[in-house]
Structure formats: structure tokens, C-alpha cells
Design an enzyme around this catalytic site. Structure first.
Site, mmCIF file in Angstrom:
data_model
loop_
_atom_site.group_PDB
_atom_site.id
_atom_site.type_symbol
_atom_site.label_atom_id
_atom_site.label_comp_id
_atom_site.label_asym_id
_atom_site.label_seq_id
_atom_site.Cartn_x
_atom_site.Cartn_y
_atom_site.Cartn_z
ATOM 1 N N HIS A 153 0.826 -1.210 0.000
ATOM 2 C CA HIS A 153 0.000 0.000 0.000
ATOM 3 C C HIS A 153 0.866 1.268 0.000
ATOM 4 O O HIS A 153 0.625 2.201 -0.779
ATOM 5 C CB HIS A 153 -0.930 -0.020 1.217
ATOM 6 N N GLU A 154 1.872 1.308 0.850
ATOM 7 C CA GLU A 154 2.729 2.497 0.928
ATOM 8 C C GLU A 154 3.538 2.694 -0.355
ATOM 9 O O GLU A 154 3.666 3.812 -0.861
ATOM 10 C CB GLU A 154 3.678 2.401 2.136
ATOM 11 N N HIS A 185 1.385 4.237 -3.082
ATOM 12 C CA HIS A 185 1.263 5.707 -3.044
ATOM 13 C C HIS A 185 2.451 6.353 -3.767
ATOM 14 O O HIS A 185 2.299 7.321 -4.502
ATOM 15 C CB HIS A 185 1.244 6.210 -1.597
ATOM 16 N N GLU A 189 -6.503 6.738 -1.636
ATOM 17 C CA GLU A 189 -6.476 5.529 -0.803
ATOM 18 C C GLU A 189 -6.979 4.316 -1.583
ATOM 19 O O GLU A 189 -6.394 3.239 -1.522
ATOM 20 C CB GLU A 189 -7.333 5.732 0.453
HETATM 21 ZN ZN LIG Z 1 -2.690 5.118 2.025
#
Ligand SMILES: [Zn+2]
Length: 278
Positions: free
Chosen positions: A136-137, A140, A197
Site C-alpha cells: 500500500h505504501e 502511493h 487511498e
Molecule cells: Zn494510504
């Protein structure tokens, strides 16, 4: 021409010149702050954070962070190459560090500079949980979300008209830290938008699955994160990553797609889920 028109025309030209299609999202993204400007700043900030922190090396858990990070990076490279985006990560200098601090947080700066805090390990619970956070990181960073937010902030301030944004003073570095969710000493850390997100969740699921980690575990991870927010202070990661039930439901819905995507890369089964004991 009136001044207002000049400004609008200048903005249009600048935005046009600065747009590029992001391979992960397929979207035109605005990047007034280029990788060439961002990466040196990111690398310097990263080194500064490390120099001021208790970086843990040589332990089983530090090695786990490196192992998961490398697998996620390889997954990103494989996915990009398979989709005709060779060279996208050319300027990345991947680094994966564990900082011994109770903060429940993790982040990835532009150019692949990753930090996990030991405080997040009990919530992650197992290596697959780490992979869900890491995916997830990293997502981004790959989708240039921080970069887009910085560009938007600069446009709001009218700085973009100058045409040469250099992140070379303290104020700019503080803006940088705010938008990348690092440096609690700065005070305000700005949350990612819901659409960012959702994008990061989807890309992150694909990355963890291609890296050999079961993507159905991502929803479980965010459930634990949510449960962890009850009682005492909420985890710091939730201040930059607003989470809710619809997000968890979305992760559950998307997981089969990630499993199917991983099959294209020859991944037929996933690493077993075993809780670590540190
Ligand atoms: Zn996030």
C-alpha cells in the site's frame, strides 16, 4: 491581455507540459514537481530521518522488512515490464529500514525510500500483514500521490507560475514532510484523499499478490488497524490513511482480481500465514 488571462494561460501551459500518464492508474497526473526535483530531496530527508532514529539492523524482524520490501519492489518491476513500462523505476533507489520506535506507522518516500516502525509489527501480526502495508505504501509512491498533492498545494499558492520549484528551504521541506506523512515534529500530517487511498489499495493488493503474499489478508490487516484505534491513541498511520468499513469491503471485493493478476505471473499459491513472535 488582462493579467488574469495571462495567469490562466500560463497555468494551462504548465499543467499541460507537466502531465504524464501514470502506468499504475492509467490516469493523467499532474506533476509540477518532477522526480528530478523530488528524489534528491526525498533521499536527503530519508537520510536525515535515519540519522536521528534508532535504526535496527541484523535482527530477524529487520531482515523481514528488507525481504518483504525486495519482493514488493521486484513485483512492481515485473508488473511494469509486463505492461510495457520498462525503465519507469530507473531512478528508484530502493531502501527498507526498520526504526525501533513504538509509533504505529510506516511510509514510502518518492524513489522507494521505506521506513517501518517497530510499533506497527504487532498490528501487522505476520509477514503477509507487513506485505499488505508495504504494498500500500509503495503504491502511493508509484502512483505519485504525494507529488500530486504537493503540485496542487503549489498551484494554490501560485508558486507554479514561477515555473521552477526547488525544494531547498525549510518551509518547502516542511510542506514535503506534511504531504508524505513523515516527521511528526512538523505537527500537521495531511491525510491522503479517499480516491488516492482506493488507488493505493488496489495497486498494493496487486503488488503483494505478485510478490507471493495472499491479498485476502489485506482486509484483515486493516480490520486489525481499526480495532487498534479503540481505547488509547489511534495509530499514527490512520492519521494519514483514513480507514472505514467501506474500504475494508472494497479490499475484500478486489482480492480475487489480485489473485487472478498474480496467476499471470506464475503465482499459484501464497506464502503461509504464520504469526511471528517478536
Ligand atoms: Zn494510504
Amino acid at each position: 491581455m488582462k493579467l488574469k488571462n495571462v495567469i490562466i494561460a500560463s497555468c494551462t501551459v504548465l499543467i499541460f507540459l507537466s502531465c504524464a500518464t501514470n502506468p499504475f492508474t492509467g490516469k493523467q497526473t499532474m506533476a509540477l514537481v518532477s522526480n528530478a526535483q523530488l528524489f534528491p530531496t526525498a533521499f536527503a530527508q530519508y537520510n536525515q530521518v535515519l540519522s536521528e532514529s534508532n535504526v535496527e539492523t541484523g535482527t530477524a524482524r529487520a531482515e523481514m522488512i528488507t525481504r518483504v520490501g525486495q519482493r514488493i519492489a521486484v513485483a512492481a518491476e515485473r508488473w511494469l515490464n509486463a505492461n510495457g513500462h520498462q525503465g519507469y523505476l530507473a531512478d528508484y533507489e530502493w531502501e527498507y529500514k526498520l526504526i525501533d520506535e513504538p509509533t504505529v506507522n510506516a511510509w514510502c518516500m518518492p524513489g522507494g525510500k521505506i521506513v517501518f516502525y517497530t510499533g506497527i509489527l504487532p498490528v501487522a501480526q505476520n509477514e503477509t500483514g507487513i506485505a499488505a502495508i508495504m504494498g500500500h505504501e509503495v503504491a502511493h509512491a508509484l502512483a505519485n500521490h504525494g507529488q500530486q498533492r504537493m503540485s496542487a498545494a503549489y498551484i494554490q499558492q501560485g508558486v507554479a507560475l514561477a515555473g521552477n520549484i526547488a525544494i531547498n528551504n525549510e518551509e518547502d521541506r516542511n510542506i514535503f514532510n506534511q504531504y508524505y506523512g513523515i516527521g511528526s515534529q512538523v505537527g500537521v500530517m495531511l491525510p491522503f484523499s479517499r480516491s488516492h487511498e482506493t488507488e493505493a489499495d488496489k495497486i498494493g493488493l496487486y503488488l503483494m499478490a505478485i510478490a507471493g503474499y495472499n491479498p485476502t489478508e489485506a482486509a484483515e490487516l486493516w480490520k486489525r488497524m481499526k480495532a487498534n484505534s479503540g481505547g488509547g491513541a489511534p495509530p499514527e498511520i490512520l492519521s494519514t490513511h483514513p480507514s472505514n468499513d467501506s474500504r475494508i469491503a472494497n479490499l475484500q471485493t478486489l482480492a480475487p482480481q489480485a489473485v487472478a493478476e498474480a496467476k499471470k505471473f506464475g503465482i499459484q499459491s501464497f506464502k503461509p500465514i504464520t504469526s511471528y513472535s517478536y
